[in-house]
Design a protein around this motif. Structure first.
Motif, PDB file in Angstrom:
ATOM      1  N   SER A   1      36.845  35.882  39.143  1.00 34.56           N
ATOM      2  CA  SER A   1      36.327  37.328  39.320  1.00 34.56           C
ATOM      3  C   SER A   1      34.730  37.238  39.134  1.00 34.56           C
ATOM      4  O   SER A   1      34.533  37.097  38.036  1.00 34.56           O
ATOM      5  CB  SER A   1      37.171  38.229  38.624  1.00 34.56           C
TER       6      SER A   1
ATOM      7  N   ARG B   1      31.475  39.435  39.170  1.00 31.24           N
ATOM      8  CA  ARG B   1      30.750  41.010  39.329  1.00 31.24           C
ATOM      9  C   ARG B   1      29.277  40.827  39.913  1.00 31.24           C
ATOM     10  O   ARG B   1      28.592  40.019  39.090  1.00 31.24           O
ATOM     11  CB  ARG B   1      31.047  41.555  38.071  1.00 31.24           C
TER      12      ARG B   1
ATOM     13  N   ASP C   1      42.514  36.011  29.923  1.00 27.04           N
ATOM     14  CA  ASP C   1      41.043  36.396  30.725  1.00 27.04           C
ATOM     15  C   ASP C   1      39.977  36.150  30.073  1.00 27.04           C
ATOM     16  O   ASP C   1      39.710  36.248  28.789  1.00 27.04           O
ATOM     17  CB  ASP C   1      41.130  37.974  30.973  1.00 27.04           C
TER      18      ASP C   1
ATOM     19  N   THR D   1      35.863  35.202  30.133  1.00 31.51           N
ATOM     20  CA  THR D   1      34.575  35.618  30.721  1.00 31.51           C
ATOM     21  C   THR D   1      33.452  34.634  30.122  1.00 31.51           C
ATOM     22  O   THR D   1      33.427  34.254  29.151  1.00 31.51           O
ATOM     23  CB  THR D   1      34.279  37.287  30.153  1.00 31.51           C
TER      24      THR D   1
ATOM     25  N   GLY E   1      29.510  38.389  30.880  1.00 34.44           N
ATOM     26  CA  GLY E   1      30.420  39.056  31.571  1.00 34.44           C
ATOM     27  C   GLY E   1      30.785  39.079  32.977  1.00 34.44           C
ATOM     28  O   GLY E   1      31.711  39.857  33.509  1.00 34.44           O
ATOM     29  N   ASP E   2      29.666  38.476  33.664  1.00 32.01           N
ATOM     30  CA  ASP E   2      30.005  38.410  35.291  1.00 32.01           C
ATOM     31  C   ASP E   2      30.793  37.790  35.807  1.00 32.01           C
ATOM     32  O   ASP E   2      31.262  37.948  37.009  1.00 32.01           O
ATOM     33  CB  ASP E   2      28.645  38.191  35.706  1.00 32.01           C
ATOM     34  N   ASN E   3      30.984  36.542  35.271  1.00 31.76           N
ATOM     35  CA  ASN E   3      32.125  35.532  35.727  1.00 31.76           C
ATOM     36  C   ASN E   3      33.241  35.619  34.643  1.00 31.76           C
ATOM     37  O   ASN E   3      33.176  35.466  33.524  1.00 31.76           O
ATOM     38  CB  ASN E   3      31.569  34.354  35.819  1.00 31.76           C
ATOM     39  N   ALA E   4      34.593  36.113  35.438  1.00 30.84           N
ATOM     40  CA  ALA E   4      35.943  35.943  34.584  1.00 30.84           C
ATOM     41  C   ALA E   4      36.820  35.247  35.482  1.00 30.84           C
ATOM     42  O   ALA E   4      36.838  34.928  36.548  1.00 30.84           O
ATOM     43  CB  ALA E   4      36.213  37.547  34.735  1.00 30.84           C
TER      44      ALA E   4
ATOM     45  N   ARG F   1      41.075  34.144  35.376  1.00 29.39           N
ATOM     46  CA  ARG F   1      42.498  34.497  34.955  1.00 29.39           C
ATOM     47  C   ARG F   1      43.005  32.931  34.478  1.00 29.39           C
ATOM     48  O   ARG F   1      43.336  32.503  35.740  1.00 29.39           O
ATOM     49  CB  ARG F   1      43.174  35.261  35.929  1.00 29.39           C
TER      50      ARG F   1
END
Lengths: 389, 286
Positions: free
Chosen positions: A101, A103, A290, A292, A296-299, A301
């Motif tokens: 993910s 962001r 999870d 990151t 915190g922009d790239n996460a 799973r």
């Protein structure tokens, strides 16, 4: 073990010196060949290119809580049984990124890693592990959801099964009706035969692909003497097997005895380390982590193997459902031998014995099941249902 | 018989697979001190679900949680979730604002027999955060009111400040064709309603036990006593439906966490006819 009819005609023999031709044929056909190797005192399934990568002349001494790799007199290529870590690690990897993910201000983009088709040839798959792969197929394919990653990894696997010429100390495949001979689910099944002046393999194709590969390896049609030799070897292996499980109504046995005193007894020994679930070729449970990056922009799973022996496994807000060791051992054993039948129409146990070998306190599932059966307690609620019927 | 997947219809655009689909938040509303409701705008094509089903909601970088769907099943342009902030993920979700994005996978699981119960009396019993998963059934029943007999809602919370959907409860109570009773475990002097556990409301409710379908969600201990009480009143076990909760990671039967006896709550549940789980329902640590 059931005595098989004489094997059908495409069964051939391959001399030991030509075994490497089989590997090169697989490699030529685009397969990564994975087979048993020796590493740090244990058998480990890994990439191989030729038979000299394999544990030639080795065998394993296995018993409850004991595993030792030793040299034995002969030059057998498959003189041992299963590796501690099963083929599960290739089909259902211990860690796997499910999605990523990203962001960016007020937008989020979620992507999944591209699933690359893999062409793997598994060499040396024991009948119990063959059964375990078919159990995993039932779990991950159309049940009713399909794990697309599993399906992709599974779809192009070429399986060279090896029938067991010996039973390890913890084996009980005869009870679970999965071995010691492979009956289905393979492309080629080998039986290794060592005679005074001859070392060869009886090779049975299980699929057209298997037959095609066998054709490219120098071979002879197997004669009745060779087929008999392979058959009697399997009979010997079955007789060697020291452990047994009575599987009669085993699913009901466990659900009816969920309050059996034996669960408390085994809980006094169980360390809840989860070793049994890690080595089990069918234990499929997983959790998600999870992760990151610092911004915190790239996460990501990340899916990881999990074990029902951990306290966190059953955690919901307020606490863990299975807080006692008793309940966690009961969950594992009941799932394996009972719930599995309801969930996937098959036993979750294939009788490979790994959980017995790798239990640090030598808990033996065959003994636990025997103890429960020998002193059955009846669960009144299930009894009344049965009586009603 | 265990509720099967045949009961599930409309597996929608929101992927059942591992990749969440992003929905934009159109509204966030604080319900109580620890509970909030978010409205999500589905991407093109709308969102379809059956009452009782749940979604896996993913918040970037924090994690994913199973949350029941609590909106109107006939309104496909809006997906509504009421969430109680009790863990890492739900507490982080409490900070979400209008315009933020939330990942959605689903819908998953079995549904309430809302349509199938036409002709029967409907008894809905909720405890605490158990009301949201039942609300789609209430919407469905009220939208098709003429198809059902008596409709009764019994709702219990710990204290008056934990009561969800107050406005709607008042509207429902004002209807002549619905009976609504609310109770709290404890209250200060300014509470003029019932005090006591939700089971005490059953005896004063009006329904015909021989043709009543009961739907229950709440803490397990509440559901255990409720089931006993309902059977005492003469409701057949086959007509009692329960929604269960366990740890869930995947929603698709792969992670193993939500096993409940021989079933997976994510695909054989969360809604079960009581007989399907009655053997494990009374067991501790199953």
């Amino acid at each position: 073990m059931k005595t098989k009819e004489p094997l059908p005609t495409p069964t051939v023999t391959i001399e030991r010196k030509n075994l490497d031709v089989l590997f090169s044929a697989l490699i030529k056909n685009g397969y990564n060949v994975i087979g048993p190797t020796v590493r740090e005192g244990a058998i480990v399934y890994d990439l191989i290119t030729a038979s000299n990568n394999m544990p030639v002349g080795y065998t394993q001494e296995q018993n409850a809580g004991k595993y030792k790799l030793v040299k034995h007199g002969d030059q057998s290529v498959f003189g041992f049984n299963t590796a501690p870590l099963s083929w599960k690690k290739f089909l259902h990897p211990p860690t796997l990124e499910l999605c990523h993910s990203h962001r960016d201000r007020n937008s989020v983009t979620i992507t999944t890693p591209k699933i690359e088709p893999q062409k793997h040839a598994f060499v040396g798959v024991r009948p119990c592990d063959l059964a375990a792969i078919s159990v995993l197929d039932k779990v991950f394919i159309a049940s009713p959801y399909t794990d697309v990653g599993y399906q992709a990894r599974r779809s192009d696997v070429f399986i060279v099964a090896v029938n067991c010429g010996q039973a390890a100390g913890t084996c009980f495949c005869v009870s679970m009706q999965t071995g010691p001979g492979a009956t289905k689910g393979f492309d080629i099944a080998l039986t290794e035969i060592i005679e005074k002046d001859r070392h060869y393999f009886v090779a049975e194709p299980g699929t057209d692909q298997g037959e095609t590969i066998l054709k490219s390896v120098p071979h002879k049609e197997a004669n009745i003497y060779e087929l008999k030799a392979a058959e009697s070897q399997l009979e010997n292996t079955a007789e060697q097997m020291g452990r047994k499980v009575d599987t009669t109504n085993i699913a009901e046995l466990l659900t009816n005895n969920s309050d059996h005193a034996r669960w408390q007894e085994v809980a006094k020994r169980c360390l809840t380390c989860g070793n049994c679930t890690m080595v089990c070729p069918t234990c499929f449970c997983s959790t998600i982590e999870d992760v990151t990056d610092l911004s915190g922009d790239n996460a990501s799973r990340i899916r990881k193997w999990d074990s029902c022996f951990t306290l966190g496994f059953s955690y919901i807000h307020g606490g863990s459902i299975r807080s006692s060791v008793m309940s966690r051992y009961r969950q594992w054993l009941t799932h394996k031998f009972s719930s599995w039948h309801h969930q996937f129409g098959t036993s979750g146990c294939v009788g490979c014995g790994r959980c017995i070998t790798w239990c640090p306190v030598a808990i033996d599932v065959t003994e636990e099941l025997k103890a429960i059966r020998s002193n059955e307690q009846t669960n009144p609620s299930t009894k009344s249902t049965k009586e009603k019927q | 018989m265990i509720a099967t997947l045949e009961q599930k219809k409309n597996i929608t655009a929101a992927s059942a697979d591992r990749k969440p689909v992003l929905f934009r938040i159109s509204r966030v509303q604080k319900d109580t001190h620890d509970t909030f409701t978010i409205d999500l705008e589905p991407p093109k094509g709308g969102f379809y679900f059956e009452p009782g089903q749940f979604n896996m909601l993913y918040l970037h970088g924090v994690g994913e949680v199973p949350i029941s769907i609590c909106g109107d099943p006939s309104a496909h342009d809006k997906l509504i979730h009421t969430i109680r902030a009790v863990g890492t993920v739900t507490k982080a979700m409490q900070k979400l604002k209008k315009g933020d994005l939330l990942g959605v996978r689903g819908p998953f699981g079995t549904n309430w027999p809302a349509e199938e119960s036409a002709g029967s009396d409907i008894l809905i019993i909720a405890g605490g955060i158990g009301l949201p998963p039942l609300r789609p059934s209430i919407y469905h029943v009220l939208a098709n009111r003429e198809k059902y007999g008596k409709v009764v809602l019994l709702y219990g919370t710990r204290t008056p400040k934990d009561i969800l959907y107050r406005k709607e409860l008042e509207q429902w109570r004002a209807r002549f064709d619905m009976e609504v009773h609310v109770t709290v475990d404890r209250a200060a002097g300014d509470w003029h309603g019932n005090v006591g556990v939700v089971t005490t409301l059953i005896s004063r409710s009006h329904f015909d036990p021989s043709s009543t379908v009961a739907m229950l969600v709440g803490p397990e201990v509440m559901m255990r006593f409720t089931v006993l009480e309902l059977q005492k009143r003469g409701i057949e076990p086959d007509n009692i439906y329960i929604s269960m909760e366990r740890n869930m990671k995947c929603g698709t039967g792969f992670c193993g966490h939500c096993q409940y006896g021989p079933t997976f709550i994510c695909k054989d549940g969360p809604v079960y006819p009581y007989p399907a789980i009655k053997d494990v329902f009374v067991k501790r640590e199953i």
